[in-house]
Write an enzyme that holds these catalytic residues in place. Sequence first.
Site, PDB file in Angstrom:
ATOM      1  N   SER A 160       0.779  -1.363  -0.217  1.00  0.00           N
ATOM      2  CA  SER A 160       0.281  -0.012  -0.356  1.00  0.00           C
ATOM      3  C   SER A 160       0.963   1.466  -0.277  1.00  0.00           C
ATOM      4  O   SER A 160       2.023   1.357   0.331  1.00  0.00           O
ATOM      5  CB  SER A 160      -0.989   0.320   0.430  1.00  0.00           C
ATOM      6  OG  SER A 160      -0.078   0.439   2.302  1.00  0.00           O
ATOM      7  N   ASP A 161       0.438   2.249  -1.024  1.00  0.00           N
ATOM      8  CA  ASP A 161       1.081   3.703   0.023  1.00  0.00           C
ATOM      9  C   ASP A 161       0.864   4.428   1.612  1.00  0.00           C
ATOM     10  O   ASP A 161       0.074   3.315   1.998  1.00  0.00           O
ATOM     11  CB  ASP A 161       0.341   4.946  -0.899  1.00  0.00           C
ATOM     12  CG  ASP A 161       1.778   6.027  -1.618  1.00  0.00           C
ATOM     13  OD1 ASP A 161       2.064   5.996  -0.472  1.00  0.00           O
ATOM     14  OD2 ASP A 161       0.589   6.405  -2.395  1.00  0.00           O
ATOM     15  N   TRP A 162       1.934   4.748   1.527  1.00  0.00           N
ATOM     16  CA  TRP A 162       1.796   4.367   3.240  1.00  0.00           C
ATOM     17  C   TRP A 162       0.244   5.287   3.616  1.00  0.00           C
ATOM     18  O   TRP A 162       0.228   6.595   2.988  1.00  0.00           O
ATOM     19  CB  TRP A 162       2.959   5.944   3.401  1.00  0.00           C
ATOM     20  CG  TRP A 162       4.599   5.024   4.151  1.00  0.00           C
ATOM     21  CD1 TRP A 162       4.801   4.796   5.191  1.00  0.00           C
ATOM     22  CD2 TRP A 162       4.865   4.351   3.180  1.00  0.00           C
ATOM     23  NE1 TRP A 162       5.810   3.720   5.096  1.00  0.00           N
ATOM     24  CE2 TRP A 162       6.057   3.130   3.724  1.00  0.00           C
ATOM     25  CE3 TRP A 162       4.475   2.956   1.812  1.00  0.00           C
ATOM     26  CZ2 TRP A 162       6.451   2.053   2.810  1.00  0.00           C
ATOM     27  CZ3 TRP A 162       5.263   2.241   1.704  1.00  0.00           C
ATOM     28  CH2 TRP A 162       6.423   1.530   2.351  1.00  0.00           C
ATOM     29  N   GLY A 163      -0.546   4.250   4.407  1.00  0.00           N
ATOM     30  CA  GLY A 163      -1.876   5.202   4.755  1.00  0.00           C
ATOM     31  C   GLY A 163      -3.331   4.440   4.166  1.00  0.00           C
ATOM     32  O   GLY A 163      -3.961   5.647   4.056  1.00  0.00           O
TER      33      GLY A 163
END
Length: 534
Positions: free
Chosen positions: A213-216
């Site tokens: 995932s992209d961060w968050g």
Amino acid sequence: LEEKASLCSGETAWSTKAITRLGIPSIFMTDGPHGLRKAEGFDFTNSVPSTCFPTASALASSWNPALAQKMGEALGSESQANDVQILLGPGVNMKRSPLGGRNFEYFSEDPVLAGKIAIGFINGVQSQGVGTSMKHFAANSQEAERMSNSSNVDERTLNEIYFPAFEMAVKEAQPWTVMCSYNKLNGTYASENSYLLNQMLKEKWGLQGFVVSDWGAVNERALGVGAGLHLEMPASGGFNDKKIVEAVKKGTLAEARLDEIVTDLLTITLKAKDSHKKGIVVDKVKHNELARQVSGECIVLLKNDNAILPLKSALKKIAIVGDFAKNPRYQGAGSSQVRPTQIVNALNELQKMAKGTQFSFSTGYNTAGETDDAKIAEAVQNAKNSELVIVFAGLPDSYESEGFDRNNMDLPAGHNKLISEVAKVNKNIVVVLMNGAAVSMPWKNDVAAIVEAYLGGQAGGGAIADVLTGKVNPSGKLSETFPAHLEDTPTAMDFPSKDGNANYGEGIFIGYRYYDKKKIEPNFPFGYGLSYTS
């Protein structure tokens, strides 16, 4: 079951979980596409010094996949030297509008060019035993409300425009990981979109690695596992691991599916650790030289009336105008910022290379791009007393960055005024632009030459001097359209803009992620804006 679920999320901001009992190691990943930004947590002021290469919009203007590969090899070597297993890049999203705040991180509006440059970059990094994470999948072309907006795209457009760069790179270079984007695609978050992550990436294109995932960017974690999201980053404090376990026990997530996800994760994790090379020492001087070479090949000569360039050796007095000549803008703002090993500016390099010429310098504007009567008067006087004027202009950090889109295509008013005023007193004006994306040029008919240097990295100032003096031929070609007016672009009526009602901006600040109103430590930039998951 609990151990398998635990492998599906990070341990810290940048590392994965280890299971010592089973000999499963932790691996480290970090930004960025044009330089290594290894830091503890999110204190990026203390990241390790690394070579800052030109950003993606510049690199694509070289139209040279072999050069991208060479740059990737250097980045892979620096990753090995700093015990980094996965470099988070390249960014291959299509540029839907010149206003995209993150356009400097993406290669092109053309899917084939973006794909070819990405292949070279990925092959270069991975040849050094370091993985890449191609991003952001998919249809992530704006910063406005990027955590919640839905990119609604028909299948033909996806396959003709937004997918090809990813598809080419997966099939021809096999990045170890692909990073999913924050946004929704046709109403479903990318992090739990089975069409994207399973049907296209895995089944149709044959991705052998894993999806992070992209961060968050995670919404519902168990749905993400089922859809093909292998790894959640950064750490969620074990909260989402419990959701995976609960889903398996309830029968809403098949344990066999979790096994497939963990198998993919372990395959890359073990490969990454096995590929680590000890004792790698980076030759910072050689890498700086390479950064200068790359930047030189990226520079585009947009205009050159009367063959005013390269600079003639007979010139005795040249005025250098603009703070960027001394304090260059050489990289973009946001998560991709790296701490360079050194910075070369064009003013010093020109003075070294043209020793028979007298240079005068006027700052012209401040760091925000603002000018005043005194700065203009000084620049005009220098222009009057010189045979030729080189004006350095472009976009400050505050004009383009991850986290927000641009309002318009304009340079700062101070830059435009400076160019217009000196052009009134000297016809031999060369404008050098330092910017990450297309800009408007209301003064283009009043100057003799325009040099698009983009964000050329730490050695970009030297590359500019090489081109201006004729040491290097400006062989770069635009990889994106420079429209005369924003109204000429297909998205002018509907692309989010702070001047309109669609773009409110997210701001750039450090936030905490919340689960059920409980704050999860440590703090991290949740997509450069706060978000809440209940």
